[in-house]
Design a protein around this motif. Structure first.
Motif, short mmCIF file in Angstrom:
data_model
loop_
_atom_site.label_atom_id
_atom_site.label_comp_id
_atom_site.label_asym_id
_atom_site.label_seq_id
_atom_site.Cartn_x
_atom_site.Cartn_y
_atom_site.Cartn_z
N UNK A 44 -43.61 -26.69 4.66
CA UNK A 44 -42.72 -25.55 4.40
C UNK A 44 -41.48 -25.60 5.26
N UNK A 45 -41.62 -26.02 6.51
CA UNK A 45 -40.46 -26.13 7.40
C UNK A 45 -39.49 -27.18 6.89
N UNK A 46 -40.02 -28.28 6.36
CA UNK A 46 -39.18 -29.35 5.83
C UNK A 46 -38.53 -28.92 4.52
N UNK A 47 -39.29 -28.20 3.70
CA UNK A 47 -38.75 -27.76 2.41
C UNK A 47 -38.69 -28.93 1.43
N UNK A 48 -37.85 -28.79 0.42
CA UNK A 48 -37.74 -29.84 -0.60
C UNK A 48 -37.19 -31.12 0.03
N UNK A 49 -37.79 -32.24 -0.29
CA UNK A 49 -37.32 -33.53 0.21
C UNK A 49 -37.46 -34.57 -0.90
N UNK A 50 -36.61 -35.58 -0.83
CA UNK A 50 -36.74 -36.68 -1.79
C UNK A 50 -37.96 -37.54 -1.48
N UNK A 51 -38.52 -37.37 -0.31
CA UNK A 51 -39.70 -38.14 0.10
C UNK A 51 -40.96 -37.29 0.03
N UNK A 52 -42.07 -37.93 -0.35
CA UNK A 52 -43.35 -37.25 -0.21
C UNK A 52 -43.78 -37.39 1.25
N UNK A 53 -44.60 -36.46 1.69
CA UNK A 53 -45.02 -36.41 3.09
C UNK A 53 -46.49 -36.77 3.20
N UNK A 54 -46.83 -37.54 4.22
CA UNK A 54 -48.22 -37.85 4.54
C UNK A 54 -48.45 -37.32 5.95
N UNK A 55 -49.05 -36.15 6.04
CA UNK A 55 -49.21 -35.45 7.32
C UNK A 55 -50.65 -35.58 7.79
N UNK A 56 -50.83 -36.09 9.01
CA UNK A 56 -52.18 -36.36 9.51
C UNK A 56 -52.34 -35.85 10.94
N UNK A 57 -53.46 -35.15 11.16
CA UNK A 57 -53.87 -34.80 12.51
C UNK A 57 -54.69 -35.98 13.04
N UNK A 58 -54.10 -36.73 13.96
CA UNK A 58 -54.76 -37.94 14.47
C UNK A 58 -56.08 -37.63 15.19
N UNK A 90 -29.22 -46.09 12.40
CA UNK A 90 -29.79 -46.43 11.08
C UNK A 90 -30.49 -45.21 10.49
N UNK A 91 -31.30 -44.52 11.30
CA UNK A 91 -32.04 -43.36 10.80
C UNK A 91 -31.10 -42.22 10.39
N UNK A 92 -30.00 -42.07 11.10
CA UNK A 92 -29.03 -41.02 10.76
C UNK A 92 -28.40 -41.25 9.39
N UNK A 93 -28.34 -42.51 8.96
CA UNK A 93 -27.73 -42.83 7.66
C UNK A 93 -28.54 -42.28 6.49
N UNK A 94 -29.85 -42.15 6.67
CA UNK A 94 -30.72 -41.62 5.63
C UNK A 94 -30.86 -40.11 5.90
N UNK A 95 -29.99 -39.34 5.28
CA UNK A 95 -29.93 -37.91 5.60
C UNK A 95 -31.25 -37.19 5.30
N UNK A 96 -31.95 -37.58 4.23
CA UNK A 96 -33.22 -36.93 3.90
C UNK A 96 -34.28 -37.22 4.97
N UNK A 97 -34.36 -38.47 5.40
CA UNK A 97 -35.34 -38.83 6.43
C UNK A 97 -34.96 -38.20 7.77
N UNK A 98 -33.68 -38.24 8.10
CA UNK A 98 -33.24 -37.70 9.39
C UNK A 98 -33.46 -36.19 9.46
N UNK A 99 -33.29 -35.52 8.33
CA UNK A 99 -33.56 -34.07 8.28
C UNK A 99 -35.02 -33.79 8.61
N UNK A 100 -35.91 -34.63 8.09
CA UNK A 100 -37.33 -34.47 8.40
C UNK A 100 -37.57 -34.66 9.89
N UNK A 101 -36.99 -35.71 10.46
CA UNK A 101 -37.15 -35.98 11.90
C UNK A 101 -36.64 -34.80 12.72
N UNK A 102 -35.46 -34.29 12.35
CA UNK A 102 -34.91 -33.14 13.08
C UNK A 102 -35.82 -31.92 12.97
N UNK A 103 -36.29 -31.65 11.79
CA UNK A 103 -37.13 -30.46 11.57
C UNK A 103 -38.41 -30.52 12.38
N UNK A 104 -39.15 -31.63 12.28
CA UNK A 104 -40.43 -31.69 12.98
C UNK A 104 -40.24 -31.75 14.49
#
Length: 195
Positions: free
Chosen positions: A89-103, A17-31
């Motif tokens: 910066x590593x993710x670059x342009x994405x159709x999604x906004x990012x919410x990045x948190x140091x837990x 399912x996650x692979x189908x969303x190329x924008x989301x999967x690219x983020x997962x691969x990058x991080x």
């Protein structure tokens, strides 16, 4: 044994399912390739991708942002901003906004934002364990072989059955009800377990 087989099947389905969303999967691969401790993509974007498949909605429907969490014991706000910038910066342009948190820093601002204090987390995993529902308490990354690693302390049954169940570790009934109301508008077929 059957439970383990079901969980493995669910993880494989989630990966597809996650692979189908190329924008989301690219983020997962990058991080997943970044040398940042306990780095995961999680919460709504993961479970909502499954809901979209379950209820025939388009890929990416209803996903407001992509939650990225990590755990760095260097607690300065400057370091968190630098790490967030590095990830973005590593993710670059994405159709999604990012919410990045140091837990590791959440306890420093949680009371101001949500009205009550919390103890400092000791890991990203501990933080994910407290996320607001059993279905959204989920995070993923890819290992060095590209296999999906799933952190889901409450299992994946609620994710794949479209069940919204409160995780009362930290949230209030009011926060839960707000989240439920928002999700039901987008995915009316969800089954809601009352507070």
């Amino acid at each position: 044994m059957i439970k383990n087989e079901l969980l493995q099947t669910q993880k494989e389905s989630l990966h597809e399912i996650l692979k189908q969303d190329t924008a989301l999967y690219q983020i997962i691969q990058t991080v997943s390739n970044m040398a940042i401790p306990e780095l995961y993509v999680g919460a709504g974007c993961i479970v909502q991708s499954v809901w979209n498949r379950l209820y025939g909605m388009p890929i990416g429907y209803g996903i407001s942002d992509v939650d990225i969490v990590y755990f760095d014991e260097e607690l300065s706000e400057e370091k968190e901003l630098d790490t967030s910038k590095e990830i973005a910066e590593a993710i670059g342009h994405s159709t999604y906004s990012l919410d990045i948190i140091n837990e590791a820093r959440v306890h420093l601002w949680y009371e101001e934002r949500f009205g009550f204090p919390i103890q400092a987390y000791t890991s990203s995993e501990e933080a994910i364990y407290t996320w607001p529902t059993t279905a959204t308490a989920i995070a993923v990354s890819l290992d060095e072989k590209g296999q999906l690693q799933v952190l889901s302390p409450y299992g994946l049954d609620d994710v794949f059955e479209g069940i919204i169940r409160p995780n009362k570790k930290m949230i209030t009934e009011e926060i839960y009800d707000q989240k439920v109301a928002k999700w039901i508008k987008k995915w009316p077929e969800l089954k809601v377990v009352p507070w």
